[in-house]
Write an enzyme that holds these catalytic residues in place. Structure first.
Site, PDB file in Angstrom:
ATOM      1  N   GLY A  18     -14.222 -28.853 -18.221  1.00 10.17           N
ATOM      2  CA  GLY A  18     -14.973 -29.760 -17.351  1.00 10.17           C
ATOM      3  C   GLY A  18     -16.444 -29.416 -17.476  1.00 10.17           C
ATOM      4  O   GLY A  18     -16.808 -28.312 -17.880  1.00 10.17           O
ATOM      5  N   GLY A  19     -17.315 -30.337 -17.108  1.00 11.46           N
ATOM      6  CA  GLY A  19     -18.741 -30.134 -17.322  1.00 11.46           C
ATOM      7  C   GLY A  19     -19.395 -29.283 -16.250  1.00 11.46           C
ATOM      8  O   GLY A  19     -18.840 -29.044 -15.177  1.00 11.46           O
TER       9      GLY A  19
ATOM     10  N   ASP B 267     -18.342 -10.825 -16.953  1.00 10.94           N
ATOM     11  CA  ASP B 267     -18.914 -11.542 -18.101  1.00 10.94           C
ATOM     12  C   ASP B 267     -20.438 -11.452 -18.065  1.00 10.94           C
ATOM     13  O   ASP B 267     -21.129 -12.457 -17.922  1.00 10.94           O
ATOM     14  CB  ASP B 267     -18.466 -13.000 -18.102  1.00 10.94           C
ATOM     15  CG  ASP B 267     -18.804 -13.712 -19.421  1.00 10.94           C
ATOM     16  OD1 ASP B 267     -19.219 -13.023 -20.379  1.00 10.94           O
ATOM     17  OD2 ASP B 267     -18.656 -14.941 -19.487  1.00 10.94           O
TER      18      ASP B 267
ATOM     19  N   LYS C 166     -20.022 -27.833 -10.812  1.00 12.79           N
ATOM     20  CA  LYS C 166     -19.062 -27.458 -11.848  1.00 12.79           C
ATOM     21  C   LYS C 166     -17.801 -28.291 -11.670  1.00 12.79           C
ATOM     22  O   LYS C 166     -17.329 -28.496 -10.552  1.00 12.79           O
ATOM     23  CB  LYS C 166     -18.713 -25.972 -11.766  1.00 12.79           C
ATOM     24  CG  LYS C 166     -19.841 -25.048 -12.169  1.00 12.79           C
ATOM     25  CD  LYS C 166     -19.393 -23.593 -12.192  1.00 12.79           C
ATOM     26  CE  LYS C 166     -18.416 -23.340 -13.321  1.00 12.79           C
ATOM     27  NZ  LYS C 166     -18.120 -21.872 -13.462  1.00 12.79           N
TER      28      LYS C 166
ATOM     29  N   LEU D 194     -25.518 -29.949 -18.248  1.00 14.76           N
ATOM     30  CA  LEU D 194     -25.925 -28.623 -18.721  1.00 14.76           C
ATOM     31  C   LEU D 194     -24.971 -28.073 -19.767  1.00 14.76           C
ATOM     32  O   LEU D 194     -25.410 -27.463 -20.746  1.00 14.76           O
ATOM     33  CB  LEU D 194     -26.004 -27.648 -17.536  1.00 14.76           C
ATOM     34  CG  LEU D 194     -27.001 -28.015 -16.435  1.00 14.76           C
ATOM     35  CD1 LEU D 194     -26.905 -27.018 -15.292  1.00 14.76           C
ATOM     36  CD2 LEU D 194     -28.424 -28.055 -16.995  1.00 14.76           C
TER      37      LEU D 194
ATOM     38  N   SER E 142     -17.614 -29.077 -21.517  1.00 14.16           N
ATOM     39  CA  SER E 142     -16.580 -28.190 -22.047  1.00 14.16           C
ATOM     40  C   SER E 142     -15.220 -28.812 -21.804  1.00 14.16           C
ATOM     41  O   SER E 142     -15.070 -29.779 -21.052  1.00 14.16           O
ATOM     42  CB  SER E 142     -16.647 -26.805 -21.403  1.00 14.16           C
ATOM     43  OG  SER E 142     -16.017 -26.801 -20.142  1.00 14.16           O
ATOM     44  N   ASN E 143     -14.210 -28.228 -22.443  1.00 15.29           N
ATOM     45  CA  ASN E 143     -12.853 -28.704 -22.285  1.00 15.29           C
ATOM     46  C   ASN E 143     -12.353 -28.499 -20.856  1.00 15.29           C
ATOM     47  O   ASN E 143     -11.485 -29.224 -20.385  1.00 15.29           O
ATOM     48  CB  ASN E 143     -11.942 -27.955 -23.262  1.00 15.29           C
ATOM     49  CG  ASN E 143     -10.771 -28.781 -23.712  1.00 15.29           C
ATOM     50  OD1 ASN E 143     -10.779 -30.001 -23.576  1.00 15.29           O
ATOM     51  ND2 ASN E 143      -9.770 -28.150 -24.250  1.00 15.29           N
TER      52      ASN E 143
END
Length: 438
Positions: free
Chosen positions: A234-235, A363, A251, A228, A231-232
């Site tokens: 982790g996925g 957020d 995550k 999905l 990212s740096n």
């Protein structure tokens, strides 16, 4: 992800190269400098060389990673060896630049590269790898995705790549670095988030090439269905629980990486998010995705939670808004506005329940609101949820603890005026990241 925004970070008013930042924090420099060696600033890097030092245009580049609190020690060890071997090297110049390379939104192929060493040939590279691995035994650092680790070292990595600035200009105006492959052809120096070799070049530091993985990927009892969001940090993955067939969200948190500007790592945030989800789900079921488990596999931490079916709010708007279509009848607008009121109403209810527990979401963005098939809104990604009036825990402080409202039944006053603007309450350090190339 934010590589194009690097010029926006150096100055509050003007665009400028990141390396020109007036105060990038604590500076790094070798404690002992060999006679004749000089350091020169190259963007966010400091490069060291001396007259007569041999240089090559390409070869086995060595990258050394470090934890922030051990960076100076690691640099001193690398510098001593490079001075003794007369091999040029460079290192990240300051603490803020270190965070930029390791930021959660940084470019994955560049993270972890604290020091870069440029051996002139393969025998020197082999000797340096041995010496560095021995000197840094017991040290840990981020895994450099573009490289291979050297044997059992947790900090020393290597890849085959270009050392100089030889390249070509692409039609879009960007420069593409070049190297010569094993057949003498000029090919792109591909800096990817996984290890690649140019055609005709073999790895002399392994007895046998690892067998590539084929088929599905499983993490514990979870089969990955879809990536999905890489990212740096982790996925994030949609996965299927092989024991129940249930779809879940997984995550990942990579160690010593994926930091925010306050220095909090991906693993720290993942642990805090699991604690938050567990407490919120127990106190106000339905407000957050149901947490299932947290575990460590290999060196990475994983959080498994309920997979919330639906569309991110931004996707729902793009698919549903009649404003984006020509000549829509008035009835379409009425239906759309009614759906929007339902979404905002359920979002408002969820935020009020969180505030009543003493939490702020932190957020509220279109990507963190899921519109379910029933037309309601669900909040996801509780990584930034914190106690009202509190900042996220900083590196070196005790881990997140649920606020008193979740354990003592206290009911806090909702922040009604901040109902749809909670993203503004994030830490002032929460700026976008950039990742200058090494």
């Amino acid at each position: 992800m934010f590589d194009a925004l690097s010029d926006a970070l150096a100055d509050e008013q003007f665009y400028a190269p990141l390396g020109t930042m007036a105060d990038p924090g604590r500076r790094f420099a070798p404690a002992r400098v060999a006679a004749g060696w000089r350091g020169s600033e190259q963007g966010i890097w400091t490069a060291w060389s001396a007259p007569g030092v041999r240089r090559a245009g390409q070869g086995w580049k060595i990258h050394v990673s470090a934890r922030p609190e051990r960076a100076q020690h690691v640099l001193d060890a690398v510098a001593d060896i490079c001075f003794a071997e007369e091999v040029p090297f460079k290192h990240v110049s300051a603490h803020f630049f270190f965070l930029a390379l390791h930021h959660k939104h940084g470019v994955r192929s560049q993270a972890g590269k604290f020091c870069a060493v440029y051996p002139p040939d393969t025998p020197v590279a082999a000797r340096l790898l041995d010496r560095l691995a021995e000197a840094l035994h017991g040290e840990e650092g981020a895994y450099v995705l573009s490289d291979r680790r050297y044997r059992d070292s947790r900090t020393v990595h290597y890849r085959y790549g270009a050392f100089g600035r030889r390249g070509r200009l692409l039609p879009d105006g960007t420069a593409q670095p070049l190297l010569t492959d094993g057949h003498g052809r000029d090919v792109p120096d591909r800096r990817l988030p996984y290890f690649v070799l140019p055609e005709g070049v073999g790895d002399p530091f392994v007895a046998q090439e690892p067998t590539p993985h084929l088929g599905t990927i499983r993490i514990r009892g979870y089969e990955i269905v879809k990536v999905l969001q890489p990212s740096n940090a982790g996925g994030a993955y949609r996965a299927r629980d092989t024991r129940t067939g249930q779809l879940v969200l997984v995550k990942e948190a990579r160690p010593h990486n994926g930091c925010t500007w306050d220095g909090v790592s991906a693993q720290e945030r993942l642990r805090r998010e699991f604690d938050t989800l567990t407490a919120v789900h127990a106190a106000a079921e339905g407000v957050c995705p149901r947490p299932l488990e947290r575990f460590t596999e290999w060196e990475h931490d994983f959080l498994v939670m309920e997979y919330v079916e639906g569309l991110p709010l931004v996707t729902w708007i793009n698919r549903s808004s009649p404003v984006l279509l020509a000549d829509r009848p008035a009835a379409d607008f009425h239906r759309y506005h009614a759906a929007c009121r339902r979404i905002l109403g359920s979002l408002d209810d969820a935020l009020e329940r969180l505030h009543a527990l003493g939490l702020r979401f932190g957020d509220v963005s279109p990507g963190n609101v899921i519109v379910t098939p029933t037309g309601d809104a669900r909040l996801v990604d509780f990584e930034s949820a914190t106690a009202l009036g509190a900042r996220p825990a900083r590196m070196g402080t005790p881990g997140f603890a649920p606020p008193p409202a979740l354990t003592a039944g206290h009911r806090a006053d909702p922040l009604l005026a901040d109902r749809y603007g909670l993203s503004a309450s994030r830490s002032p350090c929460s700026r976008p990241s950039t990742t200058p190339r090494s």
